[in-house]
Design an enzyme around this catalytic site. Structure first.
Site, PDB file in Angstrom:
ATOM      1  N   LYS A 129       0.908  -1.317  -0.222  1.00 17.80           N
ATOM      2  CA  LYS A 129       0.064   0.146  -0.328  1.00 17.80           C
ATOM      3  C   LYS A 129       1.069   1.182   0.291  1.00 17.80           C
ATOM      4  CE  LYS A 129      -4.414   0.930   0.215  1.00 17.80           C
ATOM      5  NZ  LYS A 129      -5.766   0.354  -0.617  1.00 17.80           N
ATOM      6  N   ASP A 169      -7.254   4.306  -4.902  1.00 21.56           N
ATOM      7  CA  ASP A 169      -7.603   4.518  -3.065  1.00 21.56           C
ATOM      8  C   ASP A 169      -8.069   5.696  -3.461  1.00 21.56           C
ATOM      9  OD1 ASP A 169      -7.675   2.321  -1.636  1.00 21.56           O
ATOM     10  OD2 ASP A 169      -7.433   3.982  -0.051  1.00 21.56           O
TER      11      ASP A 169
HETATM   12  P1  NDP Z   1     -12.702   7.632  -2.994  1.00 23.49           P
HETATM   13  O1  NDP Z   1     -11.865   8.664  -2.876  1.00 23.49           O
HETATM   14  O2  NDP Z   1     -13.400   7.697  -4.152  1.00 23.49           O
HETATM   15  O3  NDP Z   1     -13.856   8.322  -1.777  1.00 23.49           O
HETATM   16  C1  NDP Z   1     -14.291   8.166  -0.846  1.00 23.49           C
HETATM   17  C2  NDP Z   1     -15.662   8.641  -0.300  1.00 23.49           C
HETATM   18  O4  NDP Z   1     -15.598   8.151   1.261  1.00 23.49           O
HETATM   19  C3  NDP Z   1     -15.842   9.900  -0.600  1.00 23.49           C
HETATM   20  O5  NDP Z   1     -17.227  10.272  -1.385  1.00 23.49           O
HETATM   21  C4  NDP Z   1     -15.574  10.835   0.269  1.00 23.49           C
HETATM   22  O6  NDP Z   1     -15.684  11.646   0.670  1.00 23.49           O
HETATM   23  C5  NDP Z   1     -16.043   9.782   1.286  1.00 23.49           C
HETATM   24  N1  NDP Z   1     -15.196   9.678   2.944  1.00 23.49           N
HETATM   25  C6  NDP Z   1     -13.966  10.336   3.118  1.00 23.49           C
HETATM   26  N2  NDP Z   1     -14.086  10.367   4.479  1.00 23.49           N
HETATM   27  C7  NDP Z   1     -15.370  10.199   4.842  1.00 23.49           C
HETATM   28  C8  NDP Z   1     -16.341   9.939   6.316  1.00 23.49           C
HETATM   29  N3  NDP Z   1     -15.317  10.362   7.280  1.00 23.49           N
HETATM   30  N4  NDP Z   1     -17.842   9.903   6.702  1.00 23.49           N
HETATM   31  C9  NDP Z   1     -18.139   9.597   5.512  1.00 23.49           C
HETATM   32  N5  NDP Z   1     -18.115   9.519   3.981  1.00 23.49           N
HETATM   33  C10 NDP Z   1     -16.580   9.179   4.432  1.00 23.49           C
HETATM   34  O7  NDP Z   1     -12.170   6.509  -2.532  1.00 23.49           O
HETATM   35  P2  NDP Z   1     -12.906   4.587  -2.875  1.00 23.49           P
HETATM   36  O8  NDP Z   1     -14.075   4.584  -2.945  1.00 23.49           O
HETATM   37  O9  NDP Z   1     -11.780   4.594  -4.078  1.00 23.49           O
HETATM   38  O10 NDP Z   1     -12.275   4.289  -1.396  1.00 23.49           O
HETATM   39  C11 NDP Z   1     -13.475   4.618  -0.055  1.00 23.49           C
HETATM   40  C12 NDP Z   1     -12.766   3.161   0.604  1.00 23.49           C
HETATM   41  O11 NDP Z   1     -12.498   1.501  -0.072  1.00 23.49           O
HETATM   42  C13 NDP Z   1     -12.065   3.877   1.229  1.00 23.49           C
HETATM   43  O12 NDP Z   1     -11.736   2.641   2.314  1.00 23.49           O
HETATM   44  C14 NDP Z   1     -10.696   2.346   0.747  1.00 23.49           C
HETATM   45  O13 NDP Z   1      -9.458   2.465   0.996  1.00 23.49           O
HETATM   46  C15 NDP Z   1     -11.619   1.041  -0.339  1.00 23.49           C
HETATM   47  N6  NDP Z   1     -11.228   1.079  -1.019  1.00 23.49           N
HETATM   48  C16 NDP Z   1     -10.795   0.970  -2.675  1.00 23.49           C
HETATM   49  C17 NDP Z   1     -11.127   0.096  -3.083  1.00 23.49           C
HETATM   50  C18 NDP Z   1     -10.494   0.718  -4.492  1.00 23.49           C
HETATM   51  O14 NDP Z   1     -11.398  -0.118  -5.793  1.00 23.49           O
HETATM   52  N7  NDP Z   1     -10.987   1.977  -5.002  1.00 23.49           N
HETATM   53  C19 NDP Z   1     -10.719  -1.293  -3.691  1.00 23.49           C
HETATM   54  C20 NDP Z   1     -11.152  -1.349  -1.887  1.00 23.49           C
HETATM   55  C21 NDP Z   1     -11.596  -0.625  -1.573  1.00 23.49           C
HETATM   56  P3  NDP Z   1     -15.235  13.450   0.753  1.00 23.49           P
HETATM   57  O15 NDP Z   1     -15.494  13.706  -1.192  1.00 23.49           O
HETATM   58  O16 NDP Z   1     -15.796  14.711   1.342  1.00 23.49           O
HETATM   59  O17 NDP Z   1     -14.042  13.010   0.817  1.00 23.49           O
END
Ligand code: NDP
Length: 449
Positions: A129, A169
């Protein structure tokens, strides 16, 4: 839950002493080690070869300066990381997180989880990571480009198609991967699959963008089917509104559910008519606006400030897809009181240990992140295969493989739980199933690292 094995308790103590002030890393290690109690009772060979003592220590940790110039001409300095945690079963593989909260603890927790997740996919990928404490939010495209180029200038020395293959991520989407790939290619003068999540015009895989969210729903559907249930007719709450959340919303809707709420780090929207994933994607991915905008465009939706409030929304299925530790004990108790049937983690470690205990105690079907969200990295591995073979598979081919992989992950986790005396506990099952394959490879390779 306390440790039932003195050996495992000692390994955990050493991890805490050797890695002070790293609470997220401790939390991830503690959960896995506690699950391994029945393994250390049955498998003395694993204990004797020190696999568990070795697996908690990253093979390599790279920490570097990332300096770049902002649009005002001022110099900015960020900190870049790559944790190459374990390469026993394949090249290091895991995403790059760009978020101001990034530090060694968070990346070590993510890298550690990634070892077992990648093993569960059945594909030949090790765990890693990386990322930086850089916030792409509010930056211009040119600032993001300059940052990504500077970041890759150092990272390129440590990665390669057969060494370490990073992906996206939080904060690292198609735009960032594009800039990083361009810089890697300039520096190395080679066109290889060194990053995944690439654009379709330069080696990306169809269905990679959708894979984590879709895979989460395929996993959850299988988990529900095993209890004679399904998504059909259910209400679903999805936290976050990024890559994982958007595609989980789309697939849950395809499978006949109504997604009634989504969020971002500022607040959440509720629409009992169902959230439209296309509008969500337009607002969050394309226009890069806040989730409050959704309620301005869709008259039946209501916005509330405070993202944690989303867990007060009554639902049948909860899919946390935002970030670590977003569901605490209090939120878990509210979900249970409101009759939640299933919780499956799209994000990494979104439920605290106390929240997981509440779900398990109350018979809620619980899909842990390292199993339920493994579809993203699995499809990244499929992207690596296509790049090596210089081929592109159709969306349907990749999606079918993804579905099979998610069903297999569910079955391996459920079987390992049963084999090791914890039937129905997919946390224990996923940890054991993921661990055993890596442990066999580490023993076969002898003791070096
Ligand atoms: P993105 O950056 O695309 O999206 C993250 C989202 O989470 C945004 O909408 C962000 O809001 C929101 N967010 C962050 N902190 C909070 C909070 N405290 N409460 C509510 N919403 C919050 O990331 P991903 O969708 O790629 O990743 C999301 C999760 O999934 C992470 O834990 C990542 O490690 C995991 N993951 C991702 C993978 C992938 O393929 N992308 C694979 C496996 C796991 P804002 O716009 O306000 O920042």
């Amino acid at each position: 839950m306390s440790f039932n094995s003195q050996y495992l308790a000692d390994v955990f103590d050493k991890v805490c002493t050797r890695n002070p002030n790293e609470p997220e890393f401790h939390q991830a290690v503690e959960e896995v080690l506690k699950s391994l109690t029945p393994v250390v009772e049955k498998r003395l060979d694993i204990v004797k070869s020190g696999v568990i003592d070795r697996i908690v220590e990253p093979e390599r940790q790279i920490l570097f300066r990332v300096s770049w110039v902002d649009d005002k001409g001022e110099v900015q300095v960020n900190r870049g990381f790559r944790i190459q945690f374990n390469s026993a079963i394949g090249p290091y593989k895991g995403g790059l997180r760009l978020h101001p909260s990034v530090n060694a603890s968070i990346l070590k927790f993510l890298g550690f989880e990634q070892i077992f997740k990648n093993s569960l996919t059945g594909l030949p990928i090790g765990g890693g990571k990386g990322g930086a404490d850089f916030d792409p939010k509010g930056k211009s495209d040119l600032e993001v480009m300059r940052f990504c180029q500077s970041f890759m200038t150092e990272l390129a020395k440590h990665i390669g198609a057969d060494t370490d293959v990073p992906a996206g991520d939080i904060g690292t989407g198609a735009r960032e991967i594009g800039y990083m790939y361009g810089q890697y290619k300039r520096l190395r003068n080679e066109y290889t699959g060194v990053l995944t999540g690439k654009g379709l015009s330069y080696g990306g895989s169809l269905a990679r963008t959708e894979a984590t969210g879709y895979g989460l729903c395929y996993f959850s559907e299988k988990m529900l089917n095993d209890k004679n249930s399904s998504f059909k007719g259910k209400t679903v709450v999805v936290s976050g509104s990024g890559n994982v959340a958007i595609h989980a919303t789309a697939k849950a809707t395809d499978l006949g559910a109504t997604v009634i709420a989504v969020s971002d780090s500022s607040g959440y929207v509720v629409d009992m008519n169902g959230i439209d994933a296309k509008i969500l994607n337009q607002i969050k991915t394309i226009e890069r606006l806040r989730i409050s905008e959704y309620a301005k465009r869709v008259s039946s939706a209501k916005y509330t400030e405070d993202c944690k409030g989303i867990w007060q929304q009554k639902c049948d299925i909860a899919l946390p897809c935002a970030t670590q530790n977003e569901i605490d004990q209090e939120s878990a108790e509210i979900l249970v009181r409101n009759g939640v049937l299933a919780v499956a983690e799209g994000a990494n470690m979104p439920s605290t240990p106390e929240a997981i205990a509440v779900f398990l105690k109350n018979g809620v079907l619980f899909g842990p992140g390292k199993a339920a969200n493994a579809g993203g990295v699995a499809t990244s591995a499929l992207e690596m295969s296509q790049n090596s073979a210089r081929l592109s598979w159709t969306f349907e081919e990749v999606d079918t493989k993804l579905k099979n992989i998610m069903v297999n992950i569910y079955q391996s986790a459920a079987k390992a739980a049963q084999d090791y005396g914890a039937e129905g506990n997919l946390v224990v099952g996923a940890n054991i199933a993921g661990f055993l394959k890596v442990a066999e490879a580490m023993m076969a390779h002898g003791i070096s690292y």
